[in-house]
Design an enzyme around this catalytic site. Structure first.
Site, PDB file in Angstrom:
ATOM      1  N   GLY A  31      -6.211  -7.963   4.954  1.00 55.77           N
ATOM      2  CA  GLY A  31      -5.323  -9.099   5.305  1.00 55.77           C
ATOM      3  C   GLY A  31      -4.596  -8.684   6.329  1.00 55.77           C
ATOM      4  O   GLY A  31      -4.019  -7.743   6.271  1.00 55.77           O
ATOM      5  N   VAL A  88       0.932   2.692  18.798  1.00 56.71           N
ATOM      6  CA  VAL A  88       0.002   3.749  18.731  1.00 56.71           C
ATOM      7  C   VAL A  88      -0.686   4.008  20.057  1.00 56.71           C
ATOM      8  O   VAL A  88      -0.860   5.014  20.569  1.00 56.71           O
ATOM      9  CB  VAL A  88      -1.200   3.426  17.731  1.00 56.71           C
ATOM     10  CG1 VAL A  88      -2.527   4.149  17.906  1.00 56.71           C
ATOM     11  CG2 VAL A  88      -0.843   3.526  16.385  1.00 56.71           C
ATOM     12  N   ARG A 124     -12.855  -8.178   5.927  1.00 56.00           N
ATOM     13  CA  ARG A 124     -12.866  -7.259   4.767  1.00 56.00           C
ATOM     14  C   ARG A 124     -14.430  -6.929   5.022  1.00 56.00           C
ATOM     15  O   ARG A 124     -15.216  -7.654   5.125  1.00 56.00           O
ATOM     16  CB  ARG A 124     -12.681  -8.139   3.659  1.00 56.00           C
ATOM     17  CG  ARG A 124     -11.068  -8.462   3.389  1.00 56.00           C
ATOM     18  CD  ARG A 124     -10.855  -9.179   1.989  1.00 56.00           C
ATOM     19  NE  ARG A 124      -9.556  -9.744   2.187  1.00 56.00           N
ATOM     20  CZ  ARG A 124      -8.490  -8.864   2.126  1.00 56.00           C
ATOM     21  NH1 ARG A 124      -8.221  -7.654   1.831  1.00 56.00           N
ATOM     22  NH2 ARG A 124      -7.199  -9.792   2.077  1.00 56.00           N
ATOM     23  N   ASP A 131      -4.493  -1.048   0.651  1.00 56.14           N
ATOM     24  CA  ASP A 131      -5.267   0.200  -0.069  1.00 56.14           C
ATOM     25  C   ASP A 131      -6.628   0.382   0.417  1.00 56.14           C
ATOM     26  O   ASP A 131      -7.240   1.395   0.402  1.00 56.14           O
ATOM     27  CB  ASP A 131      -4.740   0.180  -1.447  1.00 56.14           C
ATOM     28  CG  ASP A 131      -5.244  -0.993  -1.947  1.00 56.14           C
ATOM     29  OD1 ASP A 131      -5.677  -1.951  -1.293  1.00 56.14           O
ATOM     30  OD2 ASP A 131      -5.309  -1.343  -3.370  1.00 56.14           O
ATOM     31  N   THR A 172       0.600  -4.558   5.092  1.00 59.27           N
ATOM     32  CA  THR A 172       0.407  -5.613   4.212  1.00 59.27           C
ATOM     33  C   THR A 172       1.352  -6.151   3.697  1.00 59.27           C
ATOM     34  O   THR A 172       2.569  -5.606   3.746  1.00 59.27           O
ATOM     35  CB  THR A 172      -0.620  -5.071   2.979  1.00 59.27           C
ATOM     36  OG1 THR A 172      -0.293  -6.018   1.882  1.00 59.27           O
ATOM     37  CG2 THR A 172       0.323  -3.630   2.345  1.00 59.27           C
ATOM     38  N   ILE A 173       1.602  -7.729   3.643  1.00 62.53           N
ATOM     39  CA  ILE A 173       2.790  -8.131   3.455  1.00 62.53           C
ATOM     40  C   ILE A 173       3.130  -7.813   1.766  1.00 62.53           C
ATOM     41  O   ILE A 173       4.336  -8.105   1.206  1.00 62.53           O
ATOM     42  CB  ILE A 173       2.944  -9.675   3.382  1.00 62.53           C
ATOM     43  CG1 ILE A 173       1.749 -10.482   2.688  1.00 62.53           C
ATOM     44  CG2 ILE A 173       2.455 -10.108   4.890  1.00 62.53           C
ATOM     45  CD1 ILE A 173       1.789 -11.943   2.425  1.00 62.53           C
ATOM     46  N   ASP A 174       2.286  -7.341   1.133  1.00 61.34           N
ATOM     47  CA  ASP A 174       2.328  -7.275  -0.457  1.00 61.34           C
ATOM     48  C   ASP A 174       3.441  -6.228  -1.036  1.00 61.34           C
ATOM     49  O   ASP A 174       3.712  -6.381  -1.918  1.00 61.34           O
ATOM     50  CB  ASP A 174       0.886  -6.911  -1.071  1.00 61.34           C
ATOM     51  CG  ASP A 174      -0.074  -8.167  -0.756  1.00 61.34           C
ATOM     52  OD1 ASP A 174       0.378  -9.199  -0.591  1.00 61.34           O
ATOM     53  OD2 ASP A 174      -1.270  -8.051  -0.884  1.00 61.34           O
ATOM     54  N   ASP A 192       2.865  -3.166  -1.547  1.00 57.64           N
ATOM     55  CA  ASP A 192       2.395  -2.598  -2.874  1.00 57.64           C
ATOM     56  C   ASP A 192       1.437  -1.281  -2.692  1.00 57.64           C
ATOM     57  O   ASP A 192       0.722  -0.826  -3.593  1.00 57.64           O
ATOM     58  CB  ASP A 192       1.064  -3.292  -3.458  1.00 57.64           C
ATOM     59  CG  ASP A 192      -0.057  -3.773  -2.544  1.00 57.64           C
ATOM     60  OD1 ASP A 192       0.012  -3.404  -1.348  1.00 57.64           O
ATOM     61  OD2 ASP A 192      -0.925  -4.251  -2.895  1.00 57.64           O
ATOM     62  N   ARG A 233      -0.199 -10.421  -4.268  1.00 62.41           N
ATOM     63  CA  ARG A 233      -1.419 -10.131  -5.326  1.00 62.41           C
ATOM     64  C   ARG A 233      -0.901  -9.566  -6.663  1.00 62.41           C
ATOM     65  O   ARG A 233       0.049 -10.246  -7.258  1.00 62.41           O
ATOM     66  CB  ARG A 233      -2.166  -8.822  -4.755  1.00 62.41           C
ATOM     67  CG  ARG A 233      -3.015  -9.164  -3.331  1.00 62.41           C
ATOM     68  CD  ARG A 233      -4.153  -8.240  -3.223  1.00 62.41           C
ATOM     69  NE  ARG A 233      -3.633  -6.960  -2.927  1.00 62.41           N
ATOM     70  CZ  ARG A 233      -4.400  -5.767  -2.955  1.00 62.41           C
ATOM     71  NH1 ARG A 233      -5.771  -5.961  -2.848  1.00 62.41           N
ATOM     72  NH2 ARG A 233      -3.826  -4.725  -2.619  1.00 62.41           N
ATOM     73  N   GLY A 287      18.565 -17.610  -4.861  1.00 65.25           N
ATOM     74  CA  GLY A 287      19.205 -18.260  -6.013  1.00 65.25           C
ATOM     75  C   GLY A 287      18.269 -18.890  -7.157  1.00 65.25           C
ATOM     76  O   GLY A 287      18.716 -19.725  -7.902  1.00 65.25           O
ATOM     77  N   ALA A 288      17.137 -18.190  -7.364  1.00 64.35           N
ATOM     78  CA  ALA A 288      16.316 -18.870  -8.177  1.00 64.35           C
ATOM     79  C   ALA A 288      16.766 -18.630  -9.736  1.00 64.35           C
ATOM     80  O   ALA A 288      17.673 -17.930 -10.162  1.00 64.35           O
ATOM     81  CB  ALA A 288      14.870 -17.833  -8.390  1.00 64.35           C
TER      82      ALA A 288
END
Length: 319
Positions: free
Chosen positions: A11, A23, A72, A103, A125-127, A129, A171, A185-186
């Site tokens: 993604g 780079v 992918r 990953d 990745t935005i996740d 993780d 994810r 403010g959830a």
């Protein structure tokens, strides 16, 4: 080592282009030739490879997405796919590769290294993780995008005294939900890594309404369930005027923030210097403000540790 390749995989994430820029420029400054590989590992196998010069990346630092494109390609997990990619690297005289992605992309980088082509993985990745890094490239921008969208949702929620259930990406990682939930403010934040009680959340929303609050907000990470599913569960415990909203892929777009641009630049530069030292099979990250590197194999044995204190903070703030 005379020639390196760069690819983006999985993604897309804001800041990937800034990493490609870093780079490319650092490599050229150190006397290396640079080749871009379009469409990730799929493009590597197909031989979609072209030379990159500094001027080719001059405009990229503020551009979201990836100008190398991404795809992918699960076939690269198989020996046949890996050997086809290796053949293309040999054909183009590429000695090492920088892989930017999540990953799954790291698995590909590890396989290239095992086949004799040093590769470095950057966390794109935005996740957020990925283990052994406090932030991934794209995470901060995704949080800013989600916060901006939820701020607008709160405007309309207040106008109609409504409760909104908002799905954010990530994810199986709740980092976006936690950070954005606190920032917006959830009334409640629901993530995959921690248990939750829908009835308790419903009672909290009722108490907020009774105290005069003119809106309700529950931020739900996509790895838990959909906003519609959570809305259905919530309605079992109260007659709420409630709407569901899925922010979706907008979180992958948008101009990269200062944090993501600087992070991508630091990590991209470090990747080149590691390759110049003859190192491969490493993942680069940022820990406590310092650029670090770890064996990619270590990442597969570790799991990301989120800042779960944010849940307690939000519970205190929403009382």
């Amino acid at each position: 080592m005379k020639r390196i390749g760069i690819l983006t995989s999985g993604g897309d994430a804001p800041g990937m282009n800034a990493a490609v820029r870093a780079v490319t420029r650092v490599a050229i400054a150190n006397g290396l030739e640079v080749f871009g590989i379009r469409y990730g590992f799929a493009g590597l196998v197909a031989g979609d490879i072209f030379p990159l010069e500094s001027e080719d990346v001059a405009h990229l630092i503020n551009v979201s997405g990836t100008f190398l494109y991404s795809a992918r390609y699960p076939e690269f997990a198989e020996e046949e796919g890996q050997l086809a990619g290796i053949e293309q690297l040999k054909k183009h005289g590429i000695d090492a590769v920088v892989v930017i992605g999540g990953d799954g992309s790291y698995h590909g980088a590890l396989q290239l290294t095992r086949h004799g082509f040093n590769s470095i993985g950057l966390p794109g990745t935005i996740d957020n993780d990925i283990p052994y890094t406090d932030a991934t490239i794209g995470y901060d921008t995704a949080c800013m995008t989600a916060m901006d969208a939820i701020d607008k949702i709160r405007d309309t929620a207040s106008s109609h005294h409504r409760v909104f259930i908002v799905n954010v990406m990530g994810r199986n990682c709740g980092d976006i939900a936690m950070r954005v939930g606190v920032a917006c403010g959830a009334d409640a934040i629901v993530i995959p890594e921690r248990p939750y009680d829908v009835e308790e959340i419903a009672n909290r929303l009722k108490q907020a309404q009774e105290s005069g609050k003119d809106h309700g907000l529950v931020v739900v990470a996509e790895g838990v369930m959909t906003a519609d599913q959570f809305m259905a569960e919530l309605k079992k415990y109260g007659d709420f005027d409630v709407r569901a909203n899925v922010l979706g892929h907008m979180q992958r777009g948008g101009t990269p923030t200062v944090s993501d641009r600087v992070l991508a630049s630091k990590l991209g530069s470090e990747a080149v210097h590691l390759l110049l030292e003859g190192k491969g099979g490493l993942a680069v990250g940022i820990e406590n403000g310092k650029v670090t590197s770890h064996d990619i194999l270590d990442l597969f044995d570790e799991s990301h540790r989120g800042d779960y204190d944010l849940l307690k903070l939000n519970a205190d703030l929403s009382r």
